[in-house]
Write an enzyme that holds these catalytic residues in place. Sequence first.
Site, PDB file in Angstrom:
ATOM      1  N   GLY A   1       3.831 -14.542 -10.837  1.00 29.24           N
ATOM      2  CA  GLY A   1       3.134 -15.416  -9.857  1.00 29.24           C
ATOM      3  C   GLY A   1       3.166 -15.921  -8.777  1.00 29.24           C
TER       4      GLY A   1
ATOM      5  N   GLU B   1       8.816 -11.693 -14.255  1.00 26.39           N
ATOM      6  CA  GLU B   1       8.223 -10.341 -14.087  1.00 26.39           C
ATOM      7  C   GLU B   1       7.469 -11.062 -12.721  1.00 26.39           C
ATOM      8  OE1 GLU B   1       5.101 -10.417 -16.821  1.00 26.39           O
ATOM      9  OE2 GLU B   1       6.460 -10.028 -18.163  1.00 26.39           O
ATOM     10  N   PRO B   2       8.282 -11.131 -11.226  1.00 25.78           N
ATOM     11  CA  PRO B   2       7.799 -10.905 -10.236  1.00 25.78           C
ATOM     12  C   PRO B   2       6.919  -9.820  -9.659  1.00 25.78           C
ATOM     13  CG  PRO B   2      10.518 -12.084  -9.828  1.00 25.78           C
ATOM     14  CD  PRO B   2      10.202 -11.104 -11.389  1.00 25.78           C
ATOM     15  N   GLY B   3       6.595  -9.713  -9.107  1.00 23.67           N
ATOM     16  CA  GLY B   3       5.989  -8.788  -8.553  1.00 23.67           C
ATOM     17  C   GLY B   3       5.458  -9.173  -6.391  1.00 23.67           C
ATOM     18  N   ARG B   4       4.637  -9.423  -6.334  1.00 29.31           N
ATOM     19  CA  ARG B   4       4.576  -9.758  -5.119  1.00 29.31           C
ATOM     20  C   ARG B   4       5.754 -10.713  -4.629  1.00 29.31           C
ATOM     21  NH1 ARG B   4      -0.919 -10.576  -3.555  1.00 29.31           N
ATOM     22  NH2 ARG B   4      -1.413 -11.364  -5.809  1.00 29.31           N
TER      23      ARG B   4
ATOM     24  N   TYR C   1     -10.167 -10.422  -2.151  1.00 27.34           N
ATOM     25  CA  TYR C   1      -9.776 -11.409  -2.482  1.00 27.34           C
ATOM     26  C   TYR C   1     -10.427 -12.604  -1.227  1.00 27.34           C
ATOM     27  CZ  TYR C   1      -7.466  -8.891  -6.063  1.00 27.34           C
ATOM     28  OH  TYR C   1      -6.832  -8.152  -6.960  1.00 27.34           O
TER      29      TYR C   1
ATOM     30  N   CYS D   1     -17.076   3.517   6.243  1.00 27.81           N
ATOM     31  CA  CYS D   1     -18.963   3.401   5.557  1.00 27.81           C
ATOM     32  C   CYS D   1     -19.372   1.909   5.581  1.00 27.81           C
ATOM     33  CB  CYS D   1     -19.678   4.865   5.605  1.00 27.81           C
ATOM     34  SG  CYS D   1     -20.811   4.966   6.335  1.00 27.81           S
ATOM     35  N   GLU D   2     -18.958   1.093   5.628  1.00 31.75           N
ATOM     36  CA  GLU D   2     -18.480   0.022   4.451  1.00 31.75           C
ATOM     37  C   GLU D   2     -19.253  -1.691   5.556  1.00 31.75           C
ATOM     38  OE1 GLU D   2     -19.232  -1.624   0.595  1.00 31.75           O
ATOM     39  OE2 GLU D   2     -18.467   0.351   1.469  1.00 31.75           O
TER      40      GLU D   2
ATOM     41  N   TYR E   1       0.805  -5.254  -3.517  1.00 29.82           N
ATOM     42  CA  TYR E   1      -0.721  -4.815  -3.576  1.00 29.82           C
ATOM     43  C   TYR E   1      -1.434  -3.973  -2.432  1.00 29.82           C
ATOM     44  CZ  TYR E   1       0.745  -7.632  -7.353  1.00 29.82           C
ATOM     45  OH  TYR E   1       1.208  -7.929  -8.859  1.00 29.82           O
TER      46      TYR E   1
HETATM   47  C1  LIG Z   1       1.584  -9.548 -16.669  1.00 35.20           C
HETATM   48  C2  LIG Z   1       1.400 -10.285 -15.385  1.00 35.20           C
HETATM   49  N1  LIG Z   1       3.232  -9.463 -14.936  1.00 35.20           N
HETATM   50  C3  LIG Z   1       3.273 -10.229 -13.517  1.00 35.20           C
HETATM   51  C4  LIG Z   1       2.315  -9.570 -12.499  1.00 35.20           C
HETATM   52  C5  LIG Z   1       2.928 -10.063 -10.748  1.00 35.20           C
HETATM   53  O1  LIG Z   1       2.727 -11.180 -10.537  1.00 35.20           O
HETATM   54  P1  LIG Z   1       3.001 -11.745  -9.262  1.00 35.20           P
HETATM   55  O2  LIG Z   1       2.150  -9.842  -8.680  1.00 35.20           O
HETATM   56  O3  LIG Z   1       1.799 -12.383  -8.933  1.00 35.20           O
HETATM   57  O4  LIG Z   1       4.509 -11.784  -9.420  1.00 35.20           O
HETATM   58  C6  LIG Z   1       1.247  -9.504 -13.275  1.00 35.20           C
HETATM   59  C7  LIG Z   1       0.254  -9.607 -11.774  1.00 35.20           C
HETATM   60  O5  LIG Z   1      -0.824 -10.556 -12.090  1.00 35.20           O
HETATM   61  C8  LIG Z   1       1.275  -9.929 -14.599  1.00 35.20           C
HETATM   62  O6  LIG Z   1       0.202  -9.593 -14.517  1.00 35.20           O
HETATM   63  N1  LIG Z   2      -3.902  -7.484  -7.251  1.00 35.33           N
HETATM   64  C1  LIG Z   2      -4.178  -8.809  -7.104  1.00 35.33           C
HETATM   65  C2  LIG Z   2      -2.870  -9.227  -8.055  1.00 35.33           C
HETATM   66  C3  LIG Z   2      -3.179  -8.827  -9.359  1.00 35.33           C
HETATM   67  C4  LIG Z   2      -1.998  -9.279 -10.151  1.00 35.33           C
HETATM   68  C5  LIG Z   2      -2.277  -8.417 -11.763  1.00 35.33           C
HETATM   69  N2  LIG Z   2      -2.250  -9.563 -12.353  1.00 35.33           N
HETATM   70  C6  LIG Z   2      -3.354  -9.504  -5.930  1.00 35.33           C
HETATM   71  O1  LIG Z   2      -3.507  -8.176  -4.876  1.00 35.33           O
HETATM   72  O2  LIG Z   2      -3.366 -10.075  -5.624  1.00 35.33           O
END
Ligand SMILES: Cc1ncc(COP(=O)(O)O)c(C=O)c1O
Ligand SMILES: N[C@@H](CCCC[NH3+])C(=O)O
Length: 430
Positions: free
Chosen positions: A246, A288-291, A332, A359-360, A388
């Site tokens: 997050g 668990e960093p993604g973004r 969003y 088309c939106e 994402y």
């Molecule tokens: C369970 C879980 N872990 C990790 C993440 C990764 O979040 P972020 O990409 O904001 O770090 C998410 C997405 O919100 C999630 O649902």
């Molecule tokens: N898809 C979302 C984040 C999803 C997070 C997953 N729990 C975004 O683009 O911001």
Amino acid sequence: MRLFGDYNIKNNQLYLGKYKISDLGDIYETPLYIYDENLIRENIRKCKDHFGENGKNIVAYAGKAFLVPYMCKILKEEKVSLDVVSGGELYIAYTSGFPMENVLFHGNNKSEQEISMGIDLGVGRFVVDNFRELQLIEKIAMQKNKKVKVLLRVTPGIEVNTHKYIKTGSVDTKFGFSMIENEYIKAVEKSIKSQNIDLVGIHCHIGSQIFDPKAYEYLSYTMMDIAKTILEQFGYQIKELDLGGGFGVYYNENDKSKEIQEYTSVILQSIKKRANELNMTVPTLIIEPGRFIVANSGITVYKVGAIKKIPNVRKYVAVDGGMPDNIRPALYDAKYEFVVANKVYGHKVENVTIAGKCCESGDILIKDVYLPILEEGDTIAVLSTGAYGYSMASNYNMALKPAVIFVNNDDIKLVCKRQTFNDLLTSYVI
Ligand SMILES: Cc1ncc(COP(=O)(O)O)c(C=O)c1O
Ligand SMILES: N[C@@H](CCCC[NH3+])C(=O)O
């Protein structure tokens, strides 16, 4: 405008390292996703350096942000774990040779088939979301004569300041075992009693694109208090505590992004402080960093097509992609920074709205942006689309999913081919 990693401007043109972005757009066709591989690796290392405590704690990349086989290879090389949320993500990881023991398997409605697949492949941890899943895991593990390691996902009931669609830890959420009426305690009890479940610890995730480190302080205290309750009620000290992801990133100047250590130091300190106060040992911690790992490394490149000026109203500039390759503005209200890659600074700028080609009417990438005067054929780069974007891409209007390339110093690697019309036919019965 903020450029990250190796993105740079030379002679009024946008580059990634030595590669001119508009040339890459011509070669690989637009829309095109481009990633700075070094920046991804650097971000992973930052997470490990500031959180890993020399291998004691675990960084698990959240694959939902962007997962392709080449990304799995990078994760393996950089020695981090991986969080997957579906049989599909698990399959990509498995077929890419990612070590299954380093996989955390998430999901709030895993199917029997997914659970069975996870057990057969030997995923490291199931992150169990609800009682149905607990029962299914127990049943399937018993049939297979296996003992499965699980973390229980607990909803800490914490409100964070982010878009309502990406809050996940509030009381009213579909995810996890609630603290209301001690639902999670019942899940702990069931897990401890089960012959086929090995309860390793607890998990939580409060949401995405969070900027306030205080949220993690509060979360850390709450989760350690839960761990203490479990210890008191069952005499069981959790071994692992997963605090989710997050961590917010910069998309535009309103985003008060921070260095990863500003979050991780809060987590590490708060957990230790609370553990001390509660007279408990500190568990292995997981994030668990993604973004944070991929967002700023990626950009999306488009070509300008039709331009429509409505006198005294608005100028629409349409590009050759839109909501199928980036749903975030429509979903969003996400705001990105835009750069005209082939003429970054113009003598004159004007206010335009960049529209997609779907088309939106809601297929607008940005409303009211000041850019150099645009003409058909100009190349537009949308910055920080690495998270994402591709992972949420669709074939709406039968749009073809774009190619993805990774640039690593002198090397360019095509990691996803651009779809072809024939690819669209693969799932149809003709
Ligand atoms: C369970 C879980 N872990 C990790 C993440 C990764 O979040 P972020 O990409 O904001 O770090 C998410 C997405 O919100 C999630 O649902
Ligand atoms: N898809 C979302 C984040 C999803 C997070 C997953 N729990 C975004 O683009 O911001």
